[in-house]
Design a protein around this motif. Structure first.
Motif, PDB file in Angstrom:
ATOM      1  N   PHE A  51       2.157-129.315   6.829  1.00  0.00           N
ATOM      2  CA  PHE A  51       3.150-128.670   5.966  1.00  0.00           C
ATOM      3  C   PHE A  51       2.709-128.526   4.511  1.00  0.00           C
ATOM      4  CE2 PHE A  51       5.328-130.860   9.422  1.00  0.00           C
ATOM      5  CZ  PHE A  51       6.003-129.805  10.000  1.00  0.00           C
ATOM      6  N   GLY A  52       1.608-129.103   4.147  1.00  0.00           N
ATOM      7  CA  GLY A  52       1.123-129.000   2.773  1.00  0.00           C
ATOM      8  C   GLY A  52       1.687-130.067   1.862  1.00  0.00           C
ATOM      9  N   ASP A  53       3.011-130.136   1.785  1.00  0.00           N
ATOM     10  CA  ASP A  53       3.666-131.130   0.943  1.00  0.00           C
ATOM     11  C   ASP A  53       5.122-131.273   1.399  1.00  0.00           C
ATOM     12  OD1 ASP A  53       4.904-128.815  -0.007  1.00  0.00           O
ATOM     13  OD2 ASP A  53       3.941-128.889  -1.968  1.00  0.00           O
ATOM     14  N   LYS A  54       5.886-132.067   0.658  1.00  0.00           N
ATOM     15  CA  LYS A  54       7.282-132.293   1.022  1.00  0.00           C
ATOM     16  C   LYS A  54       8.086-130.991   0.980  1.00  0.00           C
ATOM     17  CE  LYS A  54      11.444-134.751  -0.358  1.00  0.00           C
ATOM     18  NZ  LYS A  54      12.052-135.714  -1.262  1.00  0.00           N
ATOM     19  N   ASP A  55       7.814-130.134  -0.001  1.00  0.00           N
ATOM     20  CA  ASP A  55       8.532-128.861  -0.073  1.00  0.00           C
ATOM     21  C   ASP A  55       8.244-127.995   1.149  1.00  0.00           C
ATOM     22  OD1 ASP A  55       9.750-129.483  -2.460  1.00  0.00           O
ATOM     23  OD2 ASP A  55       8.249-128.462  -3.687  1.00  0.00           O
ATOM     24  N   GLY A  56       7.007-127.990   1.599  1.00  0.00           N
ATOM     25  CA  GLY A  56       6.660-127.253   2.806  1.00  0.00           C
ATOM     26  C   GLY A  56       7.380-127.797   4.024  1.00  0.00           C
ATOM     27  N   LEU A  57       7.526-129.110   4.066  1.00  0.00           N
ATOM     28  CA  LEU A  57       8.264-129.740   5.164  1.00  0.00           C
ATOM     29  C   LEU A  57       9.742-129.359   5.107  1.00  0.00           C
ATOM     30  CD1 LEU A  57       8.638-131.673   7.537  1.00  0.00           C
ATOM     31  CD2 LEU A  57       8.719-133.559   5.881  1.00  0.00           C
ATOM     32  N   LEU A  58      10.343-129.431   3.923  1.00  0.00           N
ATOM     33  CA  LEU A  58      11.749-129.052   3.786  1.00  0.00           C
ATOM     34  C   LEU A  58      11.961-127.580   4.145  1.00  0.00           C
ATOM     35  CD1 LEU A  58      12.798-130.992   0.565  1.00  0.00           C
ATOM     36  CD2 LEU A  58      13.492-131.453   2.924  1.00  0.00           C
ATOM     37  N   GLU A  59      11.012-126.749   3.789  1.00  0.00           N
ATOM     38  CA  GLU A  59      11.083-125.323   4.155  1.00  0.00           C
ATOM     39  C   GLU A  59      11.096-125.173   5.676  1.00  0.00           C
ATOM     40  OE1 GLU A  59      11.177-121.304   3.166  1.00  0.00           O
ATOM     41  OE2 GLU A  59      10.941-122.874   1.676  1.00  0.00           O
ATOM     42  N   ALA A  60      10.229-125.910   6.347  1.00  0.00           N
ATOM     43  CA  ALA A  60      10.167-125.840   7.814  1.00  0.00           C
ATOM     44  C   ALA A  60      11.449-126.374   8.445  1.00  0.00           C
ATOM     45  CB  ALA A  60       8.952-126.616   8.322  1.00  0.00           C
ATOM     46  N   VAL A  61      11.998-127.440   7.867  1.00  0.00           N
ATOM     47  CA  VAL A  61      13.255-128.000   8.382  1.00  0.00           C
ATOM     48  C   VAL A  61      14.384-126.986   8.224  1.00  0.00           C
ATOM     49  CG1 VAL A  61      15.036-129.755   7.965  1.00  0.00           C
ATOM     50  CG2 VAL A  61      12.638-130.415   8.053  1.00  0.00           C
ATOM     51  N   ALA A  62      14.505-126.398   7.050  1.00  0.00           N
ATOM     52  CA  ALA A  62      15.560-125.412   6.807  1.00  0.00           C
ATOM     53  C   ALA A  62      15.435-124.245   7.781  1.00  0.00           C
ATOM     54  CB  ALA A  62      15.496-124.917   5.360  1.00  0.00           C
TER      55      ALA A  62
END
Length: 193
Positions: A51-62
């Motif tokens: 995911f690259g970073d936490k923001d990338g993870l949150l983007e994937a979750v959303a």
């Protein structure tokens, strides 16, 4: 021998599920790479690789949550159309479902209502197409007084406003009739007599 792409996909799904659960149950502050990795049974570097970073993870979750929610709504609209459910009853059911989802999932709602995220989200676009299909059924029944895009925009704006208002109001001060009152106000503007 297992396929590396399958293993990557399984790991990605485990991480997204763990992050979504933490977000839903404990809010955005709980979604740390360490906690997500523990919950998913992976090492933290796997999150960065996928995911690259936490923001990338949150983007994937959303995106994952929005796509799942919109897909379930799409199935309901198809069934309503096939079963000749009154288009206004179907539209009201969709309104209630959206409000309930937003209020029950405040952290996810905030992620999903970010305009920059919505503009590029396939899940959000699917959700909009579901609303468009519901509004089109109302128009096909001869009940719409204005253009379909205008009606969709008014319904979206009202729903987002109601959810934000409810989330910003302490529970003891909630107006339980606000969602239905706002929906009726929108209907008064978009429907023929």
């Amino acid at each position: 021998m297992s396929d590396p792409a399958d293993k990557r996909s399984t790991t990605r799904s485990k991480i997204i599920d763990a992050a979504a659960r933490l977000l839903r149950e404990h809010g955005p502050a709980a979604v740390t790479t360490r906690r997500v990795a523990e919950q998913a049974g992976v090492q933290p570097p796997a999150i960065y690789r996928l995911f690259g970073d936490k923001d990338g993870l949150l983007e994937a979750v959303a995106e994952h949550v929005m796509a799942a929610f919109a897909s379930s709504k799409a199935a309901i609209v198809q069934a309503a159309s096939a079963d000749n459910v009154d288009p206004l009853d179907d539209l009201r059911a969709g309104w209630r479902s959206q409000i309930e989802f937003g209020v029950a999932n405040p952290a996810l709602f905030h992620l999903l209502s970010d305009p920059t995220r919505v503009a590029r989200s396939p899940g959000a676009q699917l959700g909009k197409r579901v609303l468009e299909a519901r509004v089109h059924r109302v128009a096909a029944a001869g009940r719409l007084r204005l253009s379909e895009p205008r009606a969709v925009g008014m319904i979206q704006a009202a729903a987002i406003g109601v959810i934000q208002t409810l989330l910003a109001t302490p529970a003891e001060h909630h107006d339980p009739d606000l969602p239905e009152a706002m929906y009726d106000a929108v209907l008064a503007q978009i429907l023929t007599d």
